[in-house]
Motif scaffolding. Sequence first.
Motif, PDB file in Angstrom:
ATOM      1  N   ARG A  52       0.835  -1.208   0.000  1.00 12.32           N
ATOM      2  CA  ARG A  52       0.000   0.000   0.000  1.00 12.32           C
ATOM      3  C   ARG A  52       0.869   1.256   0.000  1.00 12.32           C
ATOM      4  O   ARG A  52       0.639   2.189  -0.772  1.00 12.32           O
ATOM      5  CB  ARG A  52      -0.933  -0.007   1.211  1.00 12.32           C
ATOM      6  CG  ARG A  52      -1.984   1.090   1.164  1.00 12.32           C
ATOM      7  CD  ARG A  52      -2.986   0.998   2.328  1.00 12.32           C
ATOM      8  NE  ARG A  52      -3.405  -0.353   2.609  1.00 12.32           N
ATOM      9  CZ  ARG A  52      -3.194  -0.989   3.787  1.00 12.32           C
ATOM     10  NH1 ARG A  52      -2.576  -0.378   4.765  1.00 12.32           N
ATOM     11  NH2 ARG A  52      -3.608  -2.227   3.961  1.00 12.32           N
ATOM     12  N   GLU A  58       2.650   1.654  -3.377  1.00  2.00           N
ATOM     13  CA  GLU A  58       1.668   2.056  -4.390  1.00  2.00           C
ATOM     14  C   GLU A  58       1.427   3.568  -4.306  1.00  2.00           C
ATOM     15  O   GLU A  58       1.439   4.269  -5.328  1.00  2.00           O
ATOM     16  CB  GLU A  58       0.357   1.291  -4.179  1.00  2.00           C
ATOM     17  CG  GLU A  58      -0.777   1.715  -5.085  1.00  2.00           C
ATOM     18  CD  GLU A  58      -0.637   1.276  -6.530  1.00  2.00           C
ATOM     19  OE1 GLU A  58      -1.367   1.834  -7.383  1.00  2.00           O
ATOM     20  OE2 GLU A  58       0.189   0.392  -6.833  1.00  2.00           O
ATOM     21  N   GLU A  59       1.209   4.057  -3.103  1.00  7.41           N
ATOM     22  CA  GLU A  59       0.973   5.499  -2.921  1.00  7.41           C
ATOM     23  C   GLU A  59       2.174   6.316  -3.375  1.00  7.41           C
ATOM     24  O   GLU A  59       2.017   7.352  -4.035  1.00  7.41           O
ATOM     25  CB  GLU A  59       0.666   5.793  -1.450  1.00  7.41           C
ATOM     26  CG  GLU A  59      -0.668   5.246  -0.990  1.00  7.41           C
ATOM     27  CD  GLU A  59      -0.834   5.280   0.519  1.00  7.41           C
ATOM     28  OE1 GLU A  59       0.067   5.762   1.237  1.00  7.41           O
ATOM     29  OE2 GLU A  59      -1.890   4.805   0.984  1.00  7.41           O
ATOM     30  N   GLN A  60       3.366   5.866  -3.050  1.00  9.07           N
ATOM     31  CA  GLN A  60       4.569   6.589  -3.441  1.00  9.07           C
ATOM     32  C   GLN A  60       4.776   6.569  -4.956  1.00  9.07           C
ATOM     33  O   GLN A  60       5.177   7.571  -5.545  1.00  9.07           O
ATOM     34  CB  GLN A  60       5.800   6.003  -2.739  1.00  9.07           C
ATOM     35  CG  GLN A  60       5.803   6.206  -1.242  1.00  9.07           C
ATOM     36  CD  GLN A  60       5.771   7.682  -0.878  1.00  9.07           C
ATOM     37  OE1 GLN A  60       6.591   8.454  -1.348  1.00  9.07           O
ATOM     38  NE2 GLN A  60       4.830   8.066  -0.034  1.00  9.07           N
ATOM     39  N   LEU A  61       4.484   5.452  -5.589  1.00  8.55           N
ATOM     40  CA  LEU A  61       4.648   5.336  -7.037  1.00  8.55           C
ATOM     41  C   LEU A  61       3.681   6.265  -7.762  1.00  8.55           C
ATOM     42  O   LEU A  61       4.028   6.866  -8.780  1.00  8.55           O
ATOM     43  CB  LEU A  61       4.440   3.884  -7.464  1.00  8.55           C
ATOM     44  CG  LEU A  61       4.909   3.512  -8.862  1.00  8.55           C
ATOM     45  CD1 LEU A  61       6.395   3.785  -9.046  1.00  8.55           C
ATOM     46  CD2 LEU A  61       4.621   2.043  -9.121  1.00  8.55           C
ATOM     47  N   ARG A  62       2.505   6.429  -7.223  1.00  5.19           N
ATOM     48  CA  ARG A  62       1.506   7.317  -7.836  1.00  5.19           C
ATOM     49  C   ARG A  62       1.937   8.778  -7.812  1.00  5.19           C
ATOM     50  O   ARG A  62       1.484   9.570  -8.640  1.00  5.19           O
ATOM     51  CB  ARG A  62       0.163   7.177  -7.133  1.00  5.19           C
ATOM     52  CG  ARG A  62      -0.530   5.891  -7.451  1.00  5.19           C
ATOM     53  CD  ARG A  62      -1.854   5.805  -6.755  1.00  5.19           C
ATOM     54  NE  ARG A  62      -2.471   4.516  -6.993  1.00  5.19           N
ATOM     55  CZ  ARG A  62      -3.670   4.209  -6.574  1.00  5.19           C
ATOM     56  NH1 ARG A  62      -4.397   5.089  -5.908  1.00  5.19           N
ATOM     57  NH2 ARG A  62      -4.149   3.012  -6.823  1.00  5.19           N
ATOM     58  N   LEU A  63       2.812   9.142  -6.889  1.00  4.92           N
ATOM     59  CA  LEU A  63       3.311  10.525  -6.823  1.00  4.92           C
ATOM     60  C   LEU A  63       4.228  10.846  -8.000  1.00  4.92           C
ATOM     61  O   LEU A  63       4.463  12.001  -8.314  1.00  4.92           O
ATOM     62  CB  LEU A  63       4.033  10.773  -5.500  1.00  4.92           C
ATOM     63  CG  LEU A  63       3.174  10.658  -4.248  1.00  4.92           C
ATOM     64  CD1 LEU A  63       4.048  10.806  -3.004  1.00  4.92           C
ATOM     65  CD2 LEU A  63       2.054  11.683  -4.263  1.00  4.92           C
ATOM     66  N   ASP A  64       4.775   9.802  -8.628  1.00  6.85           N
ATOM     67  CA  ASP A  64       5.601   9.917  -9.826  1.00  6.85           C
ATOM     68  C   ASP A  64       6.799  10.855  -9.640  1.00  6.85           C
ATOM     69  O   ASP A  64       7.045  11.736 -10.458  1.00  6.85           O
ATOM     70  CB  ASP A  64       4.744  10.358 -11.022  1.00  6.85           C
ATOM     71  CG  ASP A  64       5.414  10.037 -12.351  1.00  6.85           C
ATOM     72  OD1 ASP A  64       6.228   9.087 -12.395  1.00  6.85           O
ATOM     73  OD2 ASP A  64       5.135  10.744 -13.331  1.00  6.85           O
ATOM     74  N   THR A  74      10.413   6.646  -7.872  1.00  5.44           N
ATOM     75  CA  THR A  74       9.960   5.658  -8.851  1.00  5.44           C
ATOM     76  C   THR A  74      11.101   4.713  -9.220  1.00  5.44           C
ATOM     77  O   THR A  74      10.912   3.498  -9.297  1.00  5.44           O
ATOM     78  CB  THR A  74       9.408   6.360 -10.111  1.00  5.44           C
ATOM     79  OG1 THR A  74       8.281   7.153  -9.726  1.00  5.44           O
ATOM     80  CG2 THR A  74       9.001   5.358 -11.175  1.00  5.44           C
ATOM     81  N   GLY A 108      -1.009  -3.002  -6.383  1.00  6.41           N
ATOM     82  CA  GLY A 108      -2.001  -2.005  -6.762  1.00  6.41           C
ATOM     83  C   GLY A 108      -1.881  -1.657  -8.241  1.00  6.41           C
ATOM     84  O   GLY A 108      -0.942  -2.102  -8.918  1.00  6.41           O
ATOM     85  N   ALA A 113      -0.957   1.030 -10.006  1.00  7.01           N
ATOM     86  CA  ALA A 113       0.270   1.692 -10.479  1.00  7.01           C
ATOM     87  C   ALA A 113       1.444   0.724 -10.480  1.00  7.01           C
ATOM     88  O   ALA A 113       2.202   0.648 -11.456  1.00  7.01           O
ATOM     89  CB  ALA A 113       0.585   2.915  -9.620  1.00  7.01           C
ATOM     90  N   ARG A 168       3.517  -0.897 -13.801  1.00 11.25           N
ATOM     91  CA  ARG A 168       4.992  -0.824 -13.916  1.00 11.25           C
ATOM     92  C   ARG A 168       5.595  -2.221 -13.977  1.00 11.25           C
ATOM     93  O   ARG A 168       6.524  -2.465 -14.724  1.00 11.25           O
ATOM     94  CB  ARG A 168       5.586  -0.056 -12.741  1.00 11.25           C
ATOM     95  CG  ARG A 168       5.259   1.396 -12.700  1.00 11.25           C
ATOM     96  CD  ARG A 168       5.993   2.159 -13.793  1.00 11.25           C
ATOM     97  NE  ARG A 168       5.663   3.558 -13.695  1.00 11.25           N
ATOM     98  CZ  ARG A 168       6.539   4.536 -13.781  1.00 11.25           C
ATOM     99  NH1 ARG A 168       7.797   4.277 -14.005  1.00 11.25           N
ATOM    100  NH2 ARG A 168       6.148   5.768 -13.677  1.00 11.25           N
TER     101      ARG A 168
END
Length: 116
Positions: A62, A65-71, A76, A102, A104, A108
């Motif tokens: 979780r 996933e949240e960190q990856l969505r920040l791009d 990343t 998740g 995102a 990837r």
Amino acid sequence: MERDVQLVRDFVTAVPCFEDLFDAHVFNEGTVLPHVFFWDVVQETVASFVGGDDTNWRVTLRFLEEQLRLDVHEVTGVIVTSFLLDLPWPDQPEYGLVDHLGPAMSARFTAIRPSG
């Protein structure tokens, strides 16, 4: 502080069971090396999944996933190259963890390992 190092610090705050691992990395290296740290996180996350400890692996996925969505480029890079690339392969029994990524991370993962 560099974003990849901040990722590690934020991760340890969100998933406190990794505090000892963080401390060991800092003790051994004099600092934390995010890519090396996350290789160990993969090992612990897979062990948590296999061992049935839902909390640790679910919280880890979780958070990432949240960190990856920040791009954020540095963040990343760490998640993709030092977490997703090191997940189990389809012929390994632990591969079921991949089904819990998740959206995102799943996108990837499919991009970097199209055959699983």
